[in-house]
Design an enzyme around this catalytic site. Structure first.
Site, mmCIF file in Angstrom:
data_model
loop_
_atom_site.group_PDB
_atom_site.id
_atom_site.type_symbol
_atom_site.label_atom_id
_atom_site.label_comp_id
_atom_site.label_asym_id
_atom_site.label_seq_id
_atom_site.Cartn_x
_atom_site.Cartn_y
_atom_site.Cartn_z
ATOM 1 N N GLY A 34 -11.269 -10.689 -1.311
ATOM 2 C CA GLY A 34 -10.788 -11.940 -0.721
ATOM 3 C C GLY A 34 -10.824 -11.795 0.786
ATOM 4 O O GLY A 34 -11.600 -11.004 1.336
ATOM 5 N N ILE A 76 -8.552 -10.536 2.842
ATOM 6 C CA ILE A 76 -8.119 -9.213 3.341
ATOM 7 C C ILE A 76 -9.175 -8.157 3.001
ATOM 8 O O ILE A 76 -9.523 -7.318 3.840
ATOM 9 C CB ILE A 76 -6.725 -8.836 2.794
ATOM 10 C CG1 ILE A 76 -5.692 -9.895 3.222
ATOM 11 C CG2 ILE A 76 -6.305 -7.446 3.270
ATOM 12 C CD1 ILE A 76 -4.320 -9.752 2.586
ATOM 13 N N ARG A 95 -14.146 -11.156 -8.708
ATOM 14 C CA ARG A 95 -14.464 -12.152 -9.738
ATOM 15 C C ARG A 95 -15.781 -12.856 -9.413
ATOM 16 O O ARG A 95 -16.616 -13.069 -10.261
ATOM 17 C CB ARG A 95 -13.344 -13.200 -9.789
ATOM 18 C CG ARG A 95 -12.409 -13.017 -10.947
ATOM 19 C CD ARG A 95 -11.409 -14.109 -10.930
ATOM 20 N NE ARG A 95 -11.113 -14.490 -9.534
ATOM 21 C CZ ARG A 95 -10.203 -15.379 -9.189
ATOM 22 N NH1 ARG A 95 -9.509 -15.987 -10.092
ATOM 23 N NH2 ARG A 95 -9.965 -15.671 -7.914
ATOM 24 N N ARG A 116 -0.498 -5.056 -4.840
ATOM 25 C CA ARG A 116 0.758 -5.077 -5.589
ATOM 26 C C ARG A 116 0.795 -3.884 -6.540
ATOM 27 O O ARG A 116 -0.225 -3.548 -7.169
ATOM 28 C CB ARG A 116 0.892 -6.361 -6.411
ATOM 29 C CG ARG A 116 1.169 -7.623 -5.593
ATOM 30 C CD ARG A 116 2.575 -7.617 -4.970
ATOM 31 N NE ARG A 116 2.887 -8.861 -4.287
ATOM 32 C CZ ARG A 116 2.674 -9.111 -2.993
ATOM 33 N NH1 ARG A 116 2.111 -8.183 -2.232
ATOM 34 N NH2 ARG A 116 3.019 -10.253 -2.462
ATOM 35 N N GLU A 153 9.958 -1.755 -6.350
ATOM 36 C CA GLU A 153 10.224 -1.480 -4.927
ATOM 37 C C GLU A 153 11.672 -1.795 -4.609
ATOM 38 O O GLU A 153 12.189 -2.804 -5.112
ATOM 39 C CB GLU A 153 9.298 -2.326 -4.062
ATOM 40 C CG GLU A 153 7.829 -1.990 -4.308
ATOM 41 C CD GLU A 153 6.863 -2.860 -3.500
ATOM 42 O OE1 GLU A 153 7.324 -3.711 -2.724
ATOM 43 O OE2 GLU A 153 5.655 -2.681 -3.650
ATOM 44 N N HIS A 158 5.804 -0.987 1.780
ATOM 45 C CA HIS A 158 5.266 -2.359 1.704
ATOM 46 C C HIS A 158 5.289 -3.029 3.091
ATOM 47 O O HIS A 158 5.995 -4.019 3.299
ATOM 48 C CB HIS A 158 6.061 -3.194 0.679
ATOM 49 C CG HIS A 158 5.303 -4.391 0.184
ATOM 50 N ND1 HIS A 158 5.433 -4.867 -1.098
ATOM 51 C CD2 HIS A 158 4.410 -5.213 0.801
ATOM 52 C CE1 HIS A 158 4.670 -5.937 -1.247
ATOM 53 N NE2 HIS A 158 4.032 -6.164 -0.106
ATOM 54 N N ILE A 159 4.491 -2.458 4.002
ATOM 55 C CA ILE A 159 4.494 -2.965 5.388
ATOM 56 C C ILE A 159 3.143 -3.556 5.804
ATOM 57 O O ILE A 159 2.841 -3.626 6.994
ATOM 58 C CB ILE A 159 4.905 -1.854 6.392
ATOM 59 C CG1 ILE A 159 4.023 -0.600 6.227
ATOM 60 C CG2 ILE A 159 6.384 -1.526 6.278
ATOM 61 C CD1 ILE A 159 4.113 0.379 7.391
ATOM 62 N N GLY A 160 2.351 -3.973 4.819
ATOM 63 C CA GLY A 160 1.010 -4.498 5.120
ATOM 64 C C GLY A 160 0.993 -5.522 6.246
ATOM 65 O O GLY A 160 0.173 -5.455 7.157
HETATM 66 C C1 DGY Z 1 2.122 -10.603 1.053
HETATM 67 O O1 DGY Z 1 1.978 -11.383 1.994
HETATM 68 O O2 DGY Z 1 1.831 -10.903 -0.105
HETATM 69 C C2 DGY Z 1 2.683 -9.269 1.385
HETATM 70 O O3 DGY Z 1 2.646 -8.397 0.351
HETATM 71 C C3 DGY Z 1 4.061 -9.400 1.964
HETATM 72 O O4 DGY Z 1 3.840 -9.350 3.327
#
Ligand code: DGY
Length: 327
Positions: free
Chosen positions: A156, A158, A178, A238, A267, A286-288
Site C-alpha cells: 500500500g 506505506i 492483493r 499489526r 500490546e 508501536h511507534i510507527g
Molecule cells: C496506525 O495508524 O494504524 C498506527 O498503527 C497507529 O499510529
C-alpha cells in the site's frame, strides 16, 4: 445545545481548544491509560462524535448505546479496532488518518530494519553496560542491508514508501500484494512475487499488510520455515497478522536470523515476554507514526473529519463509504 464530542485519550491543548471552540468537548485525561470500557459506553450514549485511538474497541455494543453518534474519527490509518459493518448499519461515519503518516511510518519501518540488521539497540546497550573494552574484528557484526533483497508484504502507501527507501539502499525490491502495483514496478523496479516466492527469495521480509479477515494469522510456522536462515523479519503493521508463538519457535530453532517488531499480538507486551530475552529481536512500542509533526497532523485530520460530518460536509477520509447509502 452544542454537539458533544468525546475524546478518548489526552490530546494536546491546540487540538482540544480547536474542538472546544465549536463543540461541547470531554476528554479522558490520562495520556498513558485507555479509557475504561464502562466510561466509553456511558459517554457514547450522548456523543455526536468520538475521537478514538487504536486501543478503543468500537463495536456493535458501542454503536447500540449511542443515540446521536454520527462520526468516529480514529487516530490511525488502521481501522481493525472498529466494526465497519456495524458502523454502516448504525449510520455512523468512520474516518481514519491515511497519507499524513505514510512517510513517518516508512521511516520507522526502515529504521527498524536497519537497527535489527546492524544490531543497533544491542550495541547501544553494550556500551551503556560498560562492555566495550576494545575494538575487535568481529565485535557486534551485523549483516549488510544495501544490495540485498527486500520482500514487502502489503504494497500500500506505506509499503511503497518503504520500497522507495530500499531503492536508495540499492536493494532489489520484491513485493506481494492483493493487486499488482504497476507504478512501483515501473518507478522502482519492484517485482511481484507469490507469497511463498517472496518468502523464499527475500533477505528482509517486511510485513505492512492491514489486519483484516484475510491477513489475520497470515504468518505461521511454515512461512518462517520457507524463509532463508539468514532472513530478517520485520513487522510494522499489526501483531495478529503473525502467529507470535510460531515466530518465537522459528527464532529459537534458528530458522530465521532475527526479527524487528513494532507491533505485537497483545500490546503492551508483558515484561516477561520471550522476545525481550532474545538478543536478535528488536522490540519497539508501536511507534510507527510517532513524531510530533505526524501525530499532530493525525489529530488535525480527526478534527477536520469531525467538523465535516457534524457540519454536514464530506469527511476527507471516510472509510465506510457505504454509510452514505444507509438511512
Ligand atoms: C496506525 O495508524 O494504524 C498506527 O498503527 C497507529 O499510529
Amino acid at each position: 445545545m452544542k454537539p458533544f464530542v468525546y475524546v478518548t485519550r489526552q490530546v494536546p491543548d491546540a487540538i482540544y481548544k480547536r474542538l472546544a471552540a465549536k463543540y461541547d468537548v470531554e476528554m479522558w485525561k490520562e495520556a498513558d491509560k485507555a479509557v475504561p470500557r464502562e466510561i466509553l459506553l456511558d459517554k457514547v450514549s450522548k456523543a455526536d462524535a468520538l475521537l478514538t485511538v487504536i486501543t478503543d474497541v468500537v463495536d456493535e455494543e458501542l454503536f447500540s448505546r449511542a443515540s446521536s453518534l454520527k462520526v468516529v474519527a480514529n487516530m490511525a490509518v488502521g481501522i481493525d479496532n472498529i466494526d465497519l459493518d456495524a458502523a454502516s448499519r448504525y449510520g455512523v461515519s468512520i474516518c481514519n488518518t491515511p497519507d499524513v503518516l505514510t512517510d513517518t511510518t516508512a521511516d520507522l519501518t526502515f529504521t527498524l530494519l536497519l537497527a535489527t540488521a546492524r544490531r543497533v539497540t544491542e550495541a547501544a546497550e553494550f556500551v551503556k553496560e560498560g562492555k566495550w573494552t576494545s575494538w575487535a574484528p568481529m565485535m557486534l557484526v551485523g549483516t549488510d542491508v544495501h544490495h540485498k533483497k527486500i520482500g514487502i508484504v502489503g504494497m500500500g502507501k506505506i509499503g511503497t514508501a518503504v520500497a522507495k527507501r530500499a531503492a536508495g539502499f540499492d536493494m532489489d525490491i520484491l513485493y506481494h500484494n492483493r493487486n499488482r502495483h504497476e507504478v512501483a514496478e515501473e518507478m522502482l523496479g519492484a517485482q511481484y512475487r507469490s507469497l511463498d516466492g517472496l518468502l523464499e527469495e527475500a533477505d528482509f521480509i517486511v510485513c505492512l499488510a492491514p489486519l483484516n479477515d484475510d491477513t489475520r494469522g497470515l504468518f505461521q510456522r511454515e512461512h518462517f520455515q520457507k524463509m532463508k536462515k539468514e532472513a530478517i523479519f520485520i513487522n510494522a503493521s499489526r501483531g495478529p497478522i503473525i502467529n507470535e508463538q510460531a515466530l518465537i519457535e522459528a527464532l529459537e530453532a534458528k530458522e530465521i536470523a532475527a526479527a524487528g517488531l513494532d507491533v505485537f499480538d497483545k500490546e503492551p507486551i508483558h515484561t516477561d515476554h520471550p522476545f525481550l530475552t532474545m538478543k536478535n529481536v528488536v522490540s519497539l512500542p508501536h511507534i510507527g507514526s510517532a513524531t510530533k509533526e505526524t501525530r499532530m497532523a493525525m489529530m488535525r485530520t480527526c478534527c477536520e473529519n469531525i467538523e465535516a460530518v457534524i457540519d454536514d460536509g464530506h469527511p476527507r477520509t471516510l472509510v465506510n463509504k457505504e454509510v452514505l447509502h444507509f438511512d
